[in-house]
Design a protein around this motif. Structure first.
Motif, short mmCIF file in Angstrom:
data_model
loop_
_atom_site.label_atom_id
_atom_site.label_comp_id
_atom_site.label_asym_id
_atom_site.label_seq_id
_atom_site.Cartn_x
_atom_site.Cartn_y
_atom_site.Cartn_z
N LEU A 69 -61.37 -50.99 -86.86
CA LEU A 69 -61.59 -50.25 -88.11
C LEU A 69 -62.56 -51.04 -88.97
CD1 LEU A 69 -57.87 -49.26 -88.86
CD2 LEU A 69 -59.57 -48.03 -87.51
N VAL A 70 -63.65 -50.40 -89.39
CA VAL A 70 -64.68 -51.10 -90.15
C VAL A 70 -64.93 -50.39 -91.47
CG1 VAL A 70 -65.77 -52.01 -88.07
CG2 VAL A 70 -66.51 -49.82 -88.97
N GLY A 71 -65.42 -51.12 -92.44
CA GLY A 71 -65.72 -50.56 -93.75
C GLY A 71 -65.84 -51.64 -94.81
N ASP A 72 -65.99 -51.20 -96.04
CA ASP A 72 -66.16 -52.10 -97.18
C ASP A 72 -64.79 -52.52 -97.70
OD1 ASP A 72 -66.85 -53.47 -99.44
OD2 ASP A 72 -68.00 -51.84 -100.36
N ARG A 73 -64.49 -53.80 -97.64
CA ARG A 73 -63.17 -54.28 -98.09
C ARG A 73 -62.96 -54.10 -99.58
NH1 ARG A 73 -61.90 -59.92 -94.77
NH2 ARG A 73 -62.01 -59.02 -92.66
N SER A 74 -64.05 -53.97 -100.33
CA SER A 74 -63.90 -53.80 -101.78
C SER A 74 -63.61 -52.36 -102.17
CB SER A 74 -65.19 -54.26 -102.49
OG SER A 74 -66.29 -53.45 -102.10
N ASP A 75 -63.72 -51.45 -101.23
CA ASP A 75 -63.45 -50.03 -101.48
C ASP A 75 -61.95 -49.79 -101.27
OD1 ASP A 75 -63.11 -47.23 -101.26
OD2 ASP A 75 -65.20 -46.97 -100.69
N THR A 76 -61.23 -49.53 -102.35
CA THR A 76 -59.78 -49.38 -102.28
C THR A 76 -59.36 -48.19 -101.42
OG1 THR A 76 -59.81 -48.11 -104.34
CG2 THR A 76 -59.41 -50.48 -104.50
N GLN A 77 -60.13 -47.11 -101.50
CA GLN A 77 -59.78 -45.93 -100.72
C GLN A 77 -59.94 -46.19 -99.22
OE1 GLN A 77 -61.91 -42.38 -101.82
NE2 GLN A 77 -60.74 -41.07 -100.44
#
Length: 538
Positions: A69-77
């Motif tokens: 699973l990848v993405g921006d850790r700062s994005d809470t959603q």
């Protein structure tokens, strides 16, 4: 090139950043505190924000499947979605089923993922040897009956998961692989947070549609996978409309499963995997044993050469040629001995005193040459038959009562080929045959001889210790039921050779090995027969 199934590894994709975060992952990258080294990218699930990789587990020295699973850790959603997906994966860790890869580990961003700040979590599962689903249909769709057979294990996995309250998330073609056993398997666990049981059923319909037509019918298909719109001029597009040889029932099943409760396609709908399974069984039962996509092999063993993987003409079987040469030599020697013996008997008849000698030899039992009766003692009981020597069967075929689905019919001959490294097996079942929930009461292997034969013994070589096999004589090679055969004895397999000495000489041409006991194997139940041999009676 070997005729055995080859591993297909997708080339390193250049479009990972399109729809899914790049995260800086590449072959050779090490994740999970140095334990998992990436080998090759298999695909990506844009909807779930996941990359699908094959990796090497350095701790255990085995390949594993990673859903990253990848993405921006700062994005809470985004973080919340990832946490929910990991929680669902942890709930699925206790789920064991032949049609779904087992979850081995779940790693969150807080534990062992310091190597990349774009990785939010990893679901680690056992690696499924075989090939990608897309690789199977990239040249041509598979035969309809074969498509039904391939899908059965996946449908059973979905139904079993739903029964225990789990959702698999099979509505993505790159998450599914074709195992070396010739069955579809959900290979990359890690379901989307919003996925439901309905999505699984629609996934079954989509996979069936894909196998039958080579086109994926759901939205957001992976790069390079041919697609099809389900509606054209307000009329549903069916597999049969794209490929007329598809049976109507199978075509309708694909469309009904795809419809879903919110679909604008009004087809009556298939709402559960349980409703799909009988349709698949009926379609698979029509399959010609000579047109199977794959010869299935025992669990955990490579499959032999088969129709999917063969890219060259079959080579002569050198072992069979040697056996034939030896057999012909033995037959020649035996013929010479018989001719010599007959010549000797003819010479004796014309020799002096030959007629008298012949006369003396034809006396009733219990009468001496002077005409007086002998002793009144009765002849002793002959007892069980004595084995005279081995006899080679003329052929073997899988047998089951009419209407039942065959397991591995193309491998029946492996049980009598004289090579213990090859085998015929039952399919892997989720319940043993003696269970109240058993799928069927047994599976049969019919062994036939070229003519009626006097038999004294049967021996089964099998590694399935604890398995049970009934040895039965049959009046024909295709009896209507087990009740039409005669029980000769029961073998409780001990591992290796297990023999049954018949109480009296068995005269017949057809012997049924009726497997009534299967043993635990890799989360299922299965029995394997490496070799079956027979001894003639004196």
């Amino acid at each position: 090139m070997s005729g055995k199934p080859t591993e297909y590894i997708a080339p390193n994709r250049k479009d990972i950043g399109q729809g899914v975060e790049d995260a800086g992952l590449a072959p050779g990258t090490v994740l999970g505190d140095g334990r998992y080294r990436l080998i090759g990218n298999v695909g990506q699930d844009v909807r779930g924000g996941a990359q699908l990789w094959r990796a090497k587990d350095s701790a255990l020295g085995r390949d594993v499947a990673l859903t990253i699973l990848v993405g921006d850790r700062s994005d809470t959603q985004v973080n919340a979605r990832a946490r929910r997906a990991l929680e669902r994966a942890m709930h699925a860790a206790s789920f064991h089923c032949v049609g779904a890869a087992r979850v081995l580990d779940v790693i969150s961003a807080k534990h062992g993922l310091a190597e990349s700040d774009r990785v939010l979590g990893i679901v680690v599962a056992e690696w499924t040897h075989g090939t990608d689903l897309a690789e199977l249909v990239k040249d041509n769709p598979v035969p309809p009956a074969t498509a039904a057979r391939l899908l059965q294990s996946l449908a059973v996995a979905v139904e079993t998961a739903h029964h225990v309250g789990l959702v698999l998330g099979i509505d993505h073609p790159q998450r599914i692989r074709v195992s070396a056993d010739g069955e579809l398997r959900f290979a990359f666990p890690g379901v989307r947070p919003e996925a439901s049981a309905t999505d699984d059923v629609r996934g079954l319909g989509a996979v069936l549609f894909y196998l039958l037509t080579g086109r994926w019918p759901l939205a957001e298909a992976p790069e390079g996978v041919p697609t099809v719109q389900m509606q054209k001029d307000g009329v549903p597009v069916t597999p049969r409309s794209l490929r007329p040889i598809v049976p109507l029932e199978l075509s309708n099943a694909a469309v009904k499963a795809l419809a879903g409760p919110d679909s604008t396609i009004n087809t009556g709908g298939i709402r559960t995997a349980a409703a799909m399974i009988p349709v698949l069984e009926r379609a698979a039962a029509t399959e010609d044993s000579g047109t199977n996509v794959m010869h299935q092999s025992p669990i955990g063993n490579p499959a032999p050469e088969n129709d999917v993987w063969r890219e060259r003409d079959p080579e002569p079987d050198q072992a069979r040629k040697r056996k034939l040469s030896v057999g012909m030599a033995i037959l020649g020697v035996a013929t010479l001995l018989i001719v010599g013996w007959l010549g000797f008997q003819v010479a004796q008849m014309f020799a002096p005193g030959g007629s008298s000698s012949a006369q003396n030899s034809i006396l009733p039992s219990g009468v001496t040459e002077d005409g007086e009766g002998g002793d009144d003692e009765e002849e002793p009981d002959s007892g069980p038959p004595v084995a005279a020597g081995p006899i080679t069967p003329a052929g073997a075929a899988e047998w089951q009562p009419p209407g039942a689905t065959l397991d591995h019919p193309n491998r029946a001959g492996d049980a009598i080929d004289g090579d213990a490294s090859t085998a015929w097996t039952t399919s892997a079942y989720f319940e043993s045959f003696d269970s109240d929930r058993a799928y069927k009461p047994g599976v049969g292997l019919m062994v036939s001889f070229s003519e009626a034969t006097r038999l004294a013994q049967a021996t089964v070589n099998s590694p399935s210790a604890g398995g049970v096999i009934e040895i039965r004589s049959s009046p024909t090679a295709t009896p209507g039921s087990v009740d039409e055969t005669t029980l000769l004895g029961t073998l409780s397999l001990s591992g290796g050779d297990t023999s049954l000495d018949f109480d009296e000489v068995v005269e017949g041409q057809h012997i049924l090995l009726w497997v009534t006991g299967i043993v635990p194997v890799d989360g299922g139940y299965q029995t394997r027969i490496n070799e079956v041999t027979f001894q003639t009676a004196e």
